[in-house]
Design a protein around this motif. Structure first.
Motif: not given
Length: 228
Positions: A58-69
């Protein structure tokens, strides 16, 4: 990340759901059987990626990397997408959408965790209630396309019976508890047809064969120069 989804119900109705995803988790090495896991491990080993310490991870990724662009930016031309189902919880209910675990393949040979962190994670704008598809989850199909030579080429395709269920992955991450509100998780992928390779266009789909409907999302990659 503030996200807005159109929730498409089994009866054809649609509603808007706004949510704040504060925790982003990529479930890696999520094959349901050892043969499927080994296939993906060997596929990545071909481009220099070391074997995982355990499966799943399970890799934690910074939530600001998620995008709907519809467009993301990536440094260099060595990154590529891979489709995954994406589950998220809102007010105790689980929803499913699609996302791309876009990854820097050059950096991946050094550190899988860092290679995932440096790339944005595109997520779709439509979703279904998990309760509407849970009974036949294994029949759902994920597929993706890339553009090569000006034409769309099938890049990935497979039914979800080759991957661990979201419930199994969530239980492994939460020690058996429900996925907390504000948490989103990608749930594994299938192998690339013809090998992993980059494309500046990535098209992804989750297909429901029983109701003949799909969740779809497309994004472009703006390649930034890699300055040494």
């Amino acid at each position: 990340m503030k996200a807005v989804f159109q929730i498409e119900s089994a009866d054809g109705a649609s509603r808007t759901l706004e949510t704040d995803i504060r925790t982003l988790v990529v479930a890696g090495w999520a094959g349901r059987d050892r043969a499927a896991i080994e296939h993906h491990i060997e596929e990545l080993a071909a481009i220099g990626v070391p074997r995982p310490s355990s499966v799943p991870l399970y890799y934690r990724i910074a939530d600001n990397q998620l995008t709907q662009a519809a467009c993301i930016q990536a440094v260099g031309d060595a990154s590529s997408g891979e489709i995954e189902t994406f589950v998220f919880a809102v007010e105790g209910e689980l929803y499913v959408s699609i996302a791309s675990d876009h990854t820097d393949r050059k950096l991946e040979s050094h550190s899988v965790a860092l290679s995932k962190q440096v790339c944005a994670k595109p997520v779709g704008t439509t979703a279904w209630r998990m309760d509407d598809v849970a009974a036949y989850w294994d029949e759902l199909v994920i597929r993706s396309y890339i553009v090569e030579g000006g034409a769309e080429v099938l890049y990935q395709e497979g039914t979800l019976d080759s991957l661990r269920t979201p419930q199994d992955l969530i239980a492994g991450y939460t020690d058996g508890k429900a996925l907390p509100d504000g948490t989103g998780m990608t749930c594994g992928t299938v192998g690339a047809i013809g090998g992993i390779r980059a494309s500046t266009t990535f098209i992804m789909e989750l297909f429901d064969p029983r109701r003949q409907r799909s969740l779809k999302h497309r994004y472009e990659v703006d390649v930034l120069p890699e300055i040494a």
